[in-house]
Design a protein around this motif. Structure first.
Motif, PDB file in Angstrom:
ATOM      1  N   LEU A 106      -8.842   2.270  -2.978  1.00 29.43           N
ATOM      2  CA  LEU A 106      -7.437   2.567  -2.671  1.00 29.43           C
ATOM      3  C   LEU A 106      -7.035   3.935  -3.221  1.00 29.43           C
ATOM      4  CD1 LEU A 106      -5.989  -1.001  -3.339  1.00 29.43           C
ATOM      5  CD2 LEU A 106      -6.367   0.084  -1.119  1.00 29.43           C
TER       6      LEU A 106
ATOM      7  N   TYR B 268     -10.699  -5.474  -1.349  1.00 27.37           N
ATOM      8  CA  TYR B 268     -10.522  -4.050  -1.638  1.00 27.37           C
ATOM      9  C   TYR B 268     -10.571  -3.829  -3.148  1.00 27.37           C
ATOM     10  CZ  TYR B 268      -9.493  -2.377   3.056  1.00 27.37           C
ATOM     11  OH  TYR B 268      -9.602  -2.010   4.377  1.00 27.37           O
TER      12      TYR B 268
ATOM     13  N   GLU C 121     -10.045   1.740   6.054  1.00 28.49           N
ATOM     14  CA  GLU C 121     -11.238   0.893   6.088  1.00 28.49           C
ATOM     15  C   GLU C 121     -12.502   1.670   5.709  1.00 28.49           C
ATOM     16  OE1 GLU C 121      -9.878  -2.370   9.472  1.00 28.49           O
ATOM     17  OE2 GLU C 121     -11.011  -0.595  10.074  1.00 28.49           O
TER      18      GLU C 121
ATOM     19  N   ILE D 183       0.816  -1.219   0.000  1.00 27.05           N
ATOM     20  CA  ILE D 183       0.000   0.000   0.000  1.00 27.05           C
ATOM     21  C   ILE D 183       0.851   1.271   0.000  1.00 27.05           C
ATOM     22  CG2 ILE D 183      -0.252   0.136   2.521  1.00 27.05           C
ATOM     23  CD1 ILE D 183      -3.237   0.916   1.937  1.00 27.05           C
TER      24      ILE D 183
ATOM     25  N   PRO E 260      -0.257  -6.087   3.744  1.00 30.85           N
ATOM     26  CA  PRO E 260      -0.636  -4.799   3.151  1.00 30.85           C
ATOM     27  C   PRO E 260      -0.272  -4.712   1.670  1.00 30.85           C
ATOM     28  CG  PRO E 260       1.441  -4.562   4.311  1.00 30.85           C
ATOM     29  CD  PRO E 260       1.004  -5.990   4.524  1.00 30.85           C
TER      30      PRO E 260
ATOM     31  N   LEU F 120      -4.649  -7.121  -0.377  1.00 32.08           N
ATOM     32  CA  LEU F 120      -5.828  -6.257  -0.277  1.00 32.08           C
ATOM     33  C   LEU F 120      -6.884  -6.668  -1.304  1.00 32.08           C
ATOM     34  CD1 LEU F 120      -3.929  -2.886   0.148  1.00 32.08           C
ATOM     35  CD2 LEU F 120      -5.443  -3.900   1.855  1.00 32.08           C
TER      36      LEU F 120
ATOM     37  N   THR G 159     -13.891  -8.447   4.236  1.00 27.94           N
ATOM     38  CA  THR G 159     -13.188  -7.254   3.779  1.00 27.94           C
ATOM     39  C   THR G 159     -13.093  -6.239   4.911  1.00 27.94           C
ATOM     40  OG1 THR G 159     -14.097  -7.619   1.567  1.00 27.94           O
ATOM     41  CG2 THR G 159     -13.128  -5.466   2.007  1.00 27.94           C
TER      42      THR G 159
ATOM     43  N   LYS H  52      -8.671  -9.723  -0.197  1.00 22.72           N
ATOM     44  CA  LYS H  52      -9.563  -9.392   0.913  1.00 22.72           C
ATOM     45  C   LYS H  52     -10.833  -8.709   0.442  1.00 22.72           C
ATOM     46  CE  LYS H  52      -9.127  -7.532   5.610  1.00 22.72           C
ATOM     47  NZ  LYS H  52      -8.312  -6.680   6.503  1.00 22.72           N
TER      48      LYS H  52
END
Length: 543
Positions: free
Chosen positions: A303, A298, A325, A38, A288, A293, A536, A296
């Motif tokens: 982002l 995302y 989040e 990230i 990360p 992500l 998520t 999960k």
């Protein structure tokens, strides 16, 4: 079109206004020694969005100057992640290794100008000679050798006459400089390892500091954007460009790197997590990384919104995890189909309902978006509820099902307990209840507020696995801890086995899920023999 606000954008605007540049050129230069995380997203977003906004160009440049750590699989994953984020690469992909011959010739130029020499001190000796913040360094005994000697030794390095660590090329700057970095830094080192692109063509490799500024110049980069830890390196960046015959002179600008609560973003530390099998791999949903992500649940949009939200500044700060989040939660709230899931199932038998009878109840897929359509849920004699929604005895604050409490099954009828059946170990085997068949659509009119619980008909239930995630670390800033593995959260991943509705899987396959009262989930489609969901994010911020 997105726009990046802040001091860097102001610099670019001024440079365009003053005609210092005619076309903006940026670069995103990851080293292919791991997966993007990230922190890279912030850099990627900054460089690509600025280039897009000003109709310029952003290069993806692989900084492949260390064959000991770099692999083709990382090159592939980096390209894949950038495309997934929605950035167009076109033909703007380069490798520092493409410039090895040019960089080598610039090294020769520095030697001929008496600004570089071959040193045969070992690593420990070089460190000792370099001094400390309080103590100046001292010259290497090899520092004053002739140009011819250094040229000859450098060519021998290139041809493999030396083993690793036996010799290196150093810049001749100032061993008493206040900046330790400027005390004759290493420009080339020997590495006897096959390179992922150049194979065994080279036995010497430029350091990042030497190769980076030259690559920027070759590619015509106008604004070389990097994080604050490279601020000191700027002195060397400019010294190298000042002392070689480059045509184009790029400028370096620094901004604060991303720091996120309960997370490490050091690639070295992330590699340790993978190698020590603390996580299942680079795409573990607790990592990360972009692939973690993504797994999960995302999305690229969430982002990017996060990057816009935190902005670009020169001030280091630890970003709160709920800030990330909230970006995905807000997005999923608008587009997720609602359905019910049972995580810890307990069987309920509605005794006053005919065994052969079942009822289809129509409900909206999204309470605020009728255009998302409706779904039918089956109500029957045998249903599952969640164990957390039943207690034999509880205080008045508890709104679940008890021996005394009447509750409403979401979208359906009210039920109350008649009896409880236990197994031989004393665990609840099933709950016998009765329902009031006059209460289907009366929840808006009922005078007494009662609890509402979710449920699934046994006839309509499909087994599924649910993975719940919490931060991988127990402290807010594990990045600063030397022994960061001491703060691993041993309960960061919890697996549950329960049920989802059959219709959920048939109709919602291409949508994210909101399991009502539980959270947002993403289905893992790599499994063919079982159904797996990754959480998520929860419905509300719990920190």
């Amino acid at each position: 079109m997105n726009k990046i606000n802040g001091f860097i954008n102001n610099i670019i605007q001024q440079d365009i206004k003053k005609k210092i540049i005619t076309k903006l050129r940026t670069r995103f230069p990851p080293e292919p020694n791991g997966y993007l995380h990230i922190g890279h997203i912030k850099s990627m977003h900054l460089n690509f969005i600025l280039a897009e906004y000003y109709k310029g160009c952003c290069k993806l440049r692989f900084d492949d100057t260390n064959p000991k750590k770099e692999k083709n699989k990382f090159v592939t994953s980096i390209k894949k992640d950038i495309l997934w984020m929605g950035f167009n690469l076109n033909k703007n992909i380069t490798f520092t290794s493409e410039y090895f011959e040019i960089i080598y010739q610039y090294a020769i130029e520095l030697i001929k100008k008496k600004l570089a020499y071959v040193d045969q001190l070992n690593k420990i000796q070089i460190k000792q000679y370099r001094g400390t913040l309080k103590q100046p360094g001292k010259n290497s005994p090899y520092r004053n050798q002739t140009i011819e000697e250094s040229l000859n030794l450098f060519k021998k390095m290139k041809k493999g006459f030396f083993s690793e660590g036996q010799a290196c090329l150093r810049a001749k700057i100032n061993m008493k400089a206040s900046s330790i970095l400027m005390r004759d830094p290493v420009l080339y080192r020997i590495i006897h390892k096959e390179h992922h692109k150049t194979k065994n063509s080279w036995l010497i490799y430029p350091t990042y500091d030497f190769a980076h500024c030259i690559s920027d110049s070759i590619e015509g980069i106008t604004h070389s954007l990097c994080t604050l830890e490279f601020k000191e390196n700027k002195k060397l960046y400019e010294w190298i460009l000042d002392n070689i015959s480059v045509v184009h002179y790029p400028k370096q600008y620094e901004y604060a790197r991303l720091k996120l609560e309960y997370t490490v973003l050091s690639k070295r530390k992330l590699t340790i997590l993978v190698k020590n099998k603390i996580v299942s791999g680079w795409n573990d949903p607790r990592m990360p990384t972009i692939s973690g992500l993504k797994k999960k649940g995302y999305t690229p949009e969430s982002l990017k919104k996060f990057c816009n939200k935190i902005g670009v500044s020169k001030q280091d700060s630890l970003i709160e995890l709920h800030s990330l989040e909230s970006c995905i939660r807000n997005e999923l709230n608008k587009q997720s189909m609602r359905t019910m899931a049972i995580i810890d199932p307990i069987l309920v038998i509605i005794e006053n309902m005919n065994e052969k009878k079942y009822e289809n109840i129509s409900v909206l897929n999204h309470p605020k978006m009728p255009n998302m359509g409706i779904r039918n849920i089956v109500f029957s004699k045998e249903i599952y509820i969640d164990k957390s929604d039943f207690k034999e005895y509880a205080d008045e604050k508890y709104k679940g099902l008890t021996l005394k409490n009447t509750v409403r099954l979401r979208y359906a009828y009210t039920i109350k307990v008649k009896d409880i059946k236990y197994d031989k170990k004393g665990n609840i085997k099933k709950i016998l209840c009765t329902y009031d068949n006059t209460t289907l659509h009366t929840y808006k009119n009922q005078k007494k507020k009662i609890g509402i619980i979710h449920w699934i008909s046994k006839n309509d239930a499909i087994p599924a696995y649910f993975y719940f995630y919490s931060p991988l670390f127990t402290i807010k800033n594990p990045e600063i801890e030397k022994n960061f593995l001491n703060f691993i959260n041993l309960h960061s991943k919890i697996k549950k086995k329960g049920f989802v509705n059959k219709e959920t899987l048939i109709n919602f396959n291409n949508y994210p899920f909101q399991f009502e009262r539980i959270g947002y989930f993403f289905i893992d489609k790599k499994y063919t023999n079982k159904i797996v969901f990754h959480q998520t994010v929860s419905l509300k911020n719990k920190r």
